[in-house]
Design a protein around this motif. Structure first.
Motif, PDB file in Angstrom:
ATOM      1  N   ARG A  31      53.824  46.966 182.291  1.00 29.51           N
ATOM      2  CA  ARG A  31      54.337  47.573 183.639  1.00 29.51           C
ATOM      3  C   ARG A  31      55.235  46.678 184.481  1.00 29.51           C
ATOM      4  O   ARG A  31      54.821  45.343 184.479  1.00 29.51           O
ATOM      5  CB  ARG A  31      52.854  47.916 184.420  1.00 29.51           C
ATOM      6  N   ASP A  32      56.361  47.120 184.734  1.00 32.35           N
ATOM      7  CA  ASP A  32      57.221  46.329 185.548  1.00 32.35           C
ATOM      8  C   ASP A  32      57.675  47.253 186.785  1.00 32.35           C
ATOM      9  O   ASP A  32      57.658  48.650 187.060  1.00 32.35           O
ATOM     10  CB  ASP A  32      58.519  46.059 184.813  1.00 32.35           C
ATOM     11  N   TYR A  33      58.424  46.463 187.861  1.00 28.73           N
ATOM     12  CA  TYR A  33      58.668  47.218 189.088  1.00 28.73           C
ATOM     13  C   TYR A  33      60.292  46.930 189.264  1.00 28.73           C
ATOM     14  O   TYR A  33      60.586  45.765 189.090  1.00 28.73           O
ATOM     15  CB  TYR A  33      57.899  46.912 190.072  1.00 28.73           C
ATOM     16  N   SER A  34      60.824  47.664 190.317  1.00 27.19           N
ATOM     17  CA  SER A  34      61.963  46.951 190.746  1.00 27.19           C
ATOM     18  C   SER A  34      61.759  47.066 192.406  1.00 27.19           C
ATOM     19  O   SER A  34      61.627  48.163 193.017  1.00 27.19           O
ATOM     20  CB  SER A  34      63.155  47.831 190.453  1.00 27.19           C
ATOM     21  N   VAL A  35      61.853  45.896 193.000  1.00 22.66           N
ATOM     22  CA  VAL A  35      61.546  45.645 194.430  1.00 22.66           C
ATOM     23  C   VAL A  35      62.904  45.322 195.107  1.00 22.66           C
ATOM     24  O   VAL A  35      63.829  44.831 194.309  1.00 22.66           O
ATOM     25  CB  VAL A  35      60.251  44.735 194.459  1.00 22.66           C
ATOM     26  N   ILE A  36      62.653  45.501 196.325  1.00 25.69           N
ATOM     27  CA  ILE A  36      63.897  45.329 197.132  1.00 25.69           C
ATOM     28  C   ILE A  36      63.721  43.869 197.896  1.00 25.69           C
ATOM     29  O   ILE A  36      62.612  43.798 198.376  1.00 25.69           O
ATOM     30  CB  ILE A  36      64.363  46.252 198.084  1.00 25.69           C
ATOM     31  N   LYS A  37      64.822  43.110 198.009  1.00 29.31           N
ATOM     32  CA  LYS A  37      64.778  41.595 198.513  1.00 29.31           C
ATOM     33  C   LYS A  37      65.926  41.340 199.331  1.00 29.31           C
ATOM     34  O   LYS A  37      67.015  42.069 199.127  1.00 29.31           O
ATOM     35  CB  LYS A  37      64.830  40.433 197.370  1.00 29.31           C
ATOM     36  N   MET A  38      65.606  40.629 200.265  1.00 30.26           N
ATOM     37  CA  MET A  38      66.807  40.496 201.458  1.00 30.26           C
ATOM     38  C   MET A  38      66.824  39.159 201.387  1.00 30.26           C
ATOM     39  O   MET A  38      65.775  38.230 201.542  1.00 30.26           O
ATOM     40  CB  MET A  38      66.386  41.027 202.601  1.00 30.26           C
ATOM     41  N   LEU A  39      68.027  38.252 201.495  1.00 34.78           N
ATOM     42  CA  LEU A  39      68.486  37.104 201.656  1.00 34.78           C
ATOM     43  C   LEU A  39      69.394  36.998 202.900  1.00 34.78           C
ATOM     44  O   LEU A  39      70.547  37.694 203.083  1.00 34.78           O
ATOM     45  CB  LEU A  39      69.111  36.556 200.535  1.00 34.78           C
ATOM     46  N   ASP A  40      68.778  36.232 203.947  1.00 32.98           N
ATOM     47  CA  ASP A  40      69.592  35.783 205.138  1.00 32.98           C
ATOM     48  C   ASP A  40      70.454  34.538 204.627  1.00 32.98           C
ATOM     49  O   ASP A  40      69.969  33.395 204.432  1.00 32.98           O
ATOM     50  CB  ASP A  40      68.542  35.363 206.279  1.00 32.98           C
ATOM     51  N   GLY A  96      69.234  30.976 204.506  1.00 36.18           N
ATOM     52  CA  GLY A  96      68.719  30.856 203.252  1.00 36.18           C
ATOM     53  C   GLY A  96      67.407  31.344 202.940  1.00 36.18           C
ATOM     54  O   GLY A  96      66.857  31.325 202.004  1.00 36.18           O
ATOM     55  N   GLN A  97      66.861  32.064 203.878  1.00 46.12           N
ATOM     56  CA  GLN A  97      65.618  32.545 204.085  1.00 46.12           C
ATOM     57  C   GLN A  97      65.405  33.918 203.127  1.00 46.12           C
ATOM     58  O   GLN A  97      66.457  34.802 203.339  1.00 46.12           O
ATOM     59  CB  GLN A  97      64.860  32.866 205.291  1.00 46.12           C
ATOM     60  N   GLN A  98      64.495  34.166 202.077  1.00 45.47           N
ATOM     61  CA  GLN A  98      64.409  35.641 201.602  1.00 45.47           C
ATOM     62  C   GLN A  98      63.083  36.008 201.699  1.00 45.47           C
ATOM     63  O   GLN A  98      62.169  35.309 201.704  1.00 45.47           O
ATOM     64  CB  GLN A  98      64.273  35.041 200.078  1.00 45.47           C
ATOM     65  N   LYS A  99      63.193  37.339 201.853  1.00 48.18           N
ATOM     66  CA  LYS A  99      61.846  37.976 201.864  1.00 48.18           C
ATOM     67  C   LYS A  99      61.891  39.220 200.719  1.00 48.18           C
ATOM     68  O   LYS A  99      63.026  39.844 200.465  1.00 48.18           O
ATOM     69  CB  LYS A  99      61.606  38.446 203.297  1.00 48.18           C
ATOM     70  N   THR A 100      60.677  39.527 200.457  1.00 46.77           N
ATOM     71  CA  THR A 100      60.547  40.779 199.460  1.00 46.77           C
ATOM     72  C   THR A 100      59.958  42.135 200.426  1.00 46.77           C
ATOM     73  O   THR A 100      59.064  42.037 201.089  1.00 46.77           O
ATOM     74  CB  THR A 100      59.314  40.633 198.501  1.00 46.77           C
ATOM     75  N   LEU A 101      60.949  42.837 200.497  1.00 50.16           N
ATOM     76  CA  LEU A 101      60.650  44.199 201.220  1.00 50.16           C
ATOM     77  C   LEU A 101      59.848  45.221 200.957  1.00 50.16           C
ATOM     78  O   LEU A 101      59.098  45.783 201.611  1.00 50.16           O
ATOM     79  CB  LEU A 101      62.072  44.792 201.536  1.00 50.16           C
TER      80      LEU A 101
END
Length: 212
Positions: free
Chosen positions: A15-24, A28-33
């Motif tokens: 099972r796999d997923y495609s998630v949205i990530k954002m990078l400032d 340099g901070q990154q978060k998973t949306l």
């Protein structure tokens, strides 16, 4: 920067997923949306408050989702009975998107989608020519299409819906990006992709008499 990332399920390897990530890019901070999602080809609004992405269901049908960029909450869903697949949504402004669509008969087209109402309007005539990778700049939608048998970069003026061919090469031209007075895209060569760039003022606007 907003992008879709591949993730495996922590327990089930199949099972796999495609998630949205954002990078400032400033901090340099990154978060998973999003989590455990099937989102693809996201775009972020000019003010950074909303993300548009294609959500693909288990049956292959797709919708456009407008997400809150702060927490991933779905603000609007856009679907159409005649559209089997949305791809590459791009913000025109705060209220409208441009997207490539594949219809139920297998034809493709460019279309606009109104975020508040979900209404979709075709910009180009449906055809079996491949259409995709749109980019919006100064009232012009740049995109790749196979009109004439080769994948070239075209431009559609939103004010009058006229279409112009702006690249002319024997091989494929993809991933066009426009801004700051320049248009850049990738050209396929025997040694891989190479970047090509034009100043907008130097573009030769060759109008298509009919783009089916």
């Amino acid at each position: 920067i907003v992008y879709a990332a591949y993730e495996n399920d922590a327990r089930w390897g199949w099972r796999d997923y495609s998630v949205i990530k954002m990078l400032d890019i400033t901090t340099g901070q990154q978060k998973t949306l999003t989590k455990k999602s099937k989102y693809f080809t996201p775009d972020i609004s000019a003010d950074g408050s909303k993300v548009a992405a294609v959500q693909v269901a288990a049956d292959g049908k797709s919708e456009l989702h407008i997400l809150d960029a702060s927490n991933g909450q779905v603000l609007h869903s856009i679907r159409s009975a005649e559209i089997n697949l949305f791809t590459d949504p791009k913000f025109i402004d705060d209220n409208n998107l441009v997207t490539a669509v594949r219809l139920k008969d297998g034809t493709t087209a460019l279309a606009t989608a109104e975020i508040a109402t979900g209404n979709t309007v075709r910009l180009t005539n449906p055809s079996f020519n491949v259409v995709g990778y749109p980019c919006v700049s100064n009232g012009v939608v740049y995109f790749t299409a196979s009109y004439g048998g080769n994948d070239d970069v075209f431009a559609l003026r939103l004010r009058d819906k006229k279409i112009y061919k702006i690249s002319n090469g024997p091989l494929g031209n993809y991933y066009v990006n426009a801004g700051n007075g320049k248009v850049t895209w990738s050209v396929f060569t025997a040694e891989g992709y190479q970047l090509k760039q034009l100043n907008e003022k130097d573009i030769i606007w060759n109008e298509l008499s009919a783009a089916a």
